[in-house]
Write an enzyme that holds these catalytic residues in place. Structure first.
Site, mmCIF file in Angstrom:
data_model
loop_
_atom_site.group_PDB
_atom_site.id
_atom_site.type_symbol
_atom_site.label_atom_id
_atom_site.label_comp_id
_atom_site.label_asym_id
_atom_site.label_seq_id
_atom_site.Cartn_x
_atom_site.Cartn_y
_atom_site.Cartn_z
ATOM 1 N N GLY A 168 0.839 -0.571 0.177
ATOM 2 C CA GLY A 168 -0.040 -0.406 0.433
ATOM 3 C C GLY A 168 0.563 0.973 -0.286
ATOM 4 O O GLY A 168 2.047 1.395 0.493
ATOM 5 N N ARG A 182 12.963 10.060 -2.593
ATOM 6 C CA ARG A 182 14.104 11.221 -2.985
ATOM 7 C C ARG A 182 15.727 11.141 -2.190
ATOM 8 O O ARG A 182 17.027 11.896 -2.190
ATOM 9 C CB ARG A 182 13.961 12.422 -2.653
ATOM 10 C CG ARG A 182 14.338 13.252 -2.986
ATOM 11 C CD ARG A 182 14.002 15.268 -2.480
ATOM 12 N NE ARG A 182 13.867 16.269 -2.140
ATOM 13 C CZ ARG A 182 14.811 16.964 -0.893
ATOM 14 N NH1 ARG A 182 14.669 15.632 -0.129
ATOM 15 N NH2 ARG A 182 14.921 18.117 -1.206
ATOM 16 N N ARG A 195 0.935 -5.028 -4.887
ATOM 17 C CA ARG A 195 0.893 -6.178 -4.337
ATOM 18 C C ARG A 195 0.837 -6.974 -4.183
ATOM 19 O O ARG A 195 -0.173 -8.047 -5.006
ATOM 20 C CB ARG A 195 -0.889 -5.815 -3.359
ATOM 21 C CG ARG A 195 -1.472 -4.498 -2.318
ATOM 22 C CD ARG A 195 -2.002 -5.346 -1.376
ATOM 23 N NE ARG A 195 -2.383 -4.220 -0.429
ATOM 24 C CZ ARG A 195 -1.845 -3.303 0.234
ATOM 25 N NH1 ARG A 195 -0.830 -4.172 0.573
ATOM 26 N NH2 ARG A 195 -2.309 -2.704 0.644
ATOM 27 N N ASP A 251 4.687 -4.697 5.880
ATOM 28 C CA ASP A 251 6.105 -6.210 6.150
ATOM 29 C C ASP A 251 5.359 -7.324 4.977
ATOM 30 O O ASP A 251 6.642 -7.795 4.974
ATOM 31 C CB ASP A 251 5.162 -6.995 7.645
ATOM 32 C CG ASP A 251 3.568 -7.477 7.861
ATOM 33 O OD1 ASP A 251 2.462 -6.660 6.743
ATOM 34 O OD2 ASP A 251 3.044 -8.206 7.890
ATOM 35 N N GLY A 252 4.369 -7.588 3.902
ATOM 36 C CA GLY A 252 4.810 -7.838 3.456
ATOM 37 C C GLY A 252 6.160 -7.468 2.324
ATOM 38 O O GLY A 252 6.381 -8.954 1.314
ATOM 39 N N THR A 311 4.544 3.272 5.658
ATOM 40 C CA THR A 311 2.878 1.860 5.881
ATOM 41 C C THR A 311 2.307 2.953 6.518
ATOM 42 O O THR A 311 2.592 4.023 7.253
ATOM 43 C CB THR A 311 2.508 1.031 6.070
ATOM 44 O OG1 THR A 311 1.323 0.716 6.284
ATOM 45 C CG2 THR A 311 3.184 0.353 6.870
ATOM 46 N N ASP A 314 0.092 2.299 8.254
ATOM 47 C CA ASP A 314 -0.404 1.612 9.879
ATOM 48 C C ASP A 314 0.631 1.449 10.786
ATOM 49 O O ASP A 314 -0.340 1.218 11.682
ATOM 50 C CB ASP A 314 -0.670 -0.324 9.468
ATOM 51 C CG ASP A 314 -1.593 -0.253 7.949
ATOM 52 O OD1 ASP A 314 -2.543 0.681 8.003
ATOM 53 O OD2 ASP A 314 -1.617 -0.451 7.522
ATOM 54 N N ASP A 369 2.510 -0.339 11.793
ATOM 55 C CA ASP A 369 2.474 -1.789 12.418
ATOM 56 C C ASP A 369 3.620 -2.189 13.124
ATOM 57 O O ASP A 369 3.579 -3.656 12.971
ATOM 58 C CB ASP A 369 1.030 -2.471 12.291
ATOM 59 C CG ASP A 369 1.081 -2.795 10.455
ATOM 60 O OD1 ASP A 369 2.225 -2.281 9.572
ATOM 61 O OD2 ASP A 369 0.437 -3.222 10.271
ATOM 62 N N ARG A 423 -5.050 -2.228 8.897
ATOM 63 C CA ARG A 423 -5.440 -3.305 8.913
ATOM 64 C C ARG A 423 -5.259 -4.012 10.310
ATOM 65 O O ARG A 423 -6.132 -4.095 10.863
ATOM 66 C CB ARG A 423 -3.413 -3.131 8.373
ATOM 67 C CG ARG A 423 -3.886 -4.584 7.479
ATOM 68 C CD ARG A 423 -2.650 -4.833 6.365
ATOM 69 N NE ARG A 423 -1.236 -5.070 7.591
ATOM 70 C CZ ARG A 423 -0.607 -6.067 7.560
ATOM 71 N NH1 ARG A 423 -0.705 -6.805 6.510
ATOM 72 N NH2 ARG A 423 0.836 -5.552 8.234
ATOM 73 N N LYS A 438 -25.157 13.863 26.454
ATOM 74 C CA LYS A 438 -24.781 14.208 25.546
ATOM 75 C C LYS A 438 -25.406 14.099 24.369
ATOM 76 O O LYS A 438 -26.231 12.530 24.220
ATOM 77 C CB LYS A 438 -23.228 12.938 24.938
ATOM 78 C CG LYS A 438 -22.557 13.812 26.029
ATOM 79 C CD LYS A 438 -21.394 13.415 25.866
ATOM 80 C CE LYS A 438 -19.733 13.025 26.480
ATOM 81 N NZ LYS A 438 -18.538 12.329 26.136
#
Ligand code: F6P
Length: 329
Positions: free
Chosen positions: A19, A29, A80, A111-112, A134, A136, A138, A180, A222
């Site tokens: 992604g 760059r 991907r 990670d992929g 990424t 994420d 993660d 994810r 609320k």
């Protein structure tokens, strides 16, 4: 300033994979300009590992990356790809790199992508350095990943806007953010967006509890609520909204923010992080490092074996999670 080059790197390749994330261009760059300054030629691979497999390579110079630091997406394109999953695919990719006389590969991705880099190096001896790109956040081995800060800002902007309409209609908005299997984006957005509740995959609490929270909010006066759900939470935003609707009878709306979180100009923190890590990746190759991800933590650059970036789990900030609950009274 010349950096020592005991590894004798004369030409390196760089690709983006998985992604896309805002700041990937700033990282490309930084790789191109650092390498060029060190007398190393750079070859850009288009479309990640798929493009590598097909030989989509071209030399990149400093002017090719001009006017890109502020641009979202990736100028090298991404995919991907599953080509790296087969031994034949990896052998083909390695052969292309050898044909191009490449001494090392820099992989910008998640990670992929790092799985691909790890096996390429293990089986074919091509030095690979990972740069965490990424939204994420993660990956173990870096406090933040490139693109994360921008994604949080983008999601927060949407939450603020949804709050306006939610407050006007006295509705409950259940908003799903990306991430994810991780809840990092959700947690930051919940705290910064003043959400009543946040659901993250790292805490499998019952959605039934949200009914009590919403009822208590109403009792406190609320009229509207913001509830943030990480996409990795079982049932997602729709599951949470359904539980609220059936448990309270109140009007809810679901908003799934989706891929908008991957786009846009990178914020300054992502540009700076990408610039530092792109530079560090080139120096790591020159130092003779291989099979590691460059990350930032503890005030400096960290090196983590690629396989640890997915084998070890980076937890969400538990203090922030507590803070989210404290502030939602
Ligand atoms: O890893 C980045 C990410 O945007 C995740 O947050 C999300 O789960 C996934 O990619 C979506 O992937 P795709 O673009 O293939 O739909």
């Amino acid at each position: 300033m010349q950096h020592p080059n005991p590894a004798g790197v004369r030409r390196l390749a760089v690709l983006t994979s998985g992604g896309d994330a805002p700041g990937m261009n700033a990282a490309i760059r930084a790789v191109v300009r650092t390498a060029t300054q060190q007398g190393i030629e750079v070859v850009g691979v288009r479309r990640g590992f798929s493009g590598l497999h097909r030989g989509e390579l071209a030399v990149l110079g400093p002017r090719d990356v001009a006017n890109t630091i502020q641009r979202g997406g990736t100028i090298l394109l991404t995919a991907r790809s599953h080509t790296w999953r087969s031994p034949e695919g990896r052998a083909r990719g390695a052969q292309v790199l050898r044909d191009w006389n490449v001494d090392g590969l820099i992989v910008i991705g998640g990670d992929g992508s790092f799985h691909g880099g790890h096996y390429l190096q293990e089986e074919h001896g091509i030095p690979v350095i990972g740069v965490p790109g990424t939204i994420d956040n993660d990956l173990y081995g870096t406090d933040h990943t490139i693109g994360y800060f921008t994604a949080v800002e983008t999601a927060l902007d949407a939450v603020d806007k949804l709050r306006d309409t939610g407050a006007s209609h006295e509705r409950i908005f259940v908003i799903e953010v990306m991430g994810r299997h991780a809840g990092h984006i959700a947690l930051d957005v919940a705290v910064a967006g003043g959400a009543e509740e946040v659901f993250i995959p790292e805490d499998a609490k019952s959605v039934e509890g949200v009914v009590e929270i919403v009822k208590a909010s109403v009792a406190k006066g609320k009229a509207s609520s913001i509830i943030i759900v990480a996409e990795g939470y079982p049932g997602g935003a729709q599951g949470v909204a359904d539980a609220i609707a059936s448990g309270t009878g109140l009007e809810t709306r679901v908003s799934i923010l989706g891929h908008i979180q991957r786009g846009g100009a990178p914020v300054s923190s992502d540009r700076v992080l990408a610039s530092r890590l792109g530079e560090a990746a080139v120096y790591a190759l020159m130092d003779g490092q291989k099979g590691v991800m460059v990350g930032r933590g503890g005030g400096g650059i960290m090196y983590t074996p690629l396989h640890e970036t997915w084998e070890k789990r980076k937890d969400v900030n538990r203090d922030l999670y507590r803070c989210a609950k404290t502030l939602s009274i």
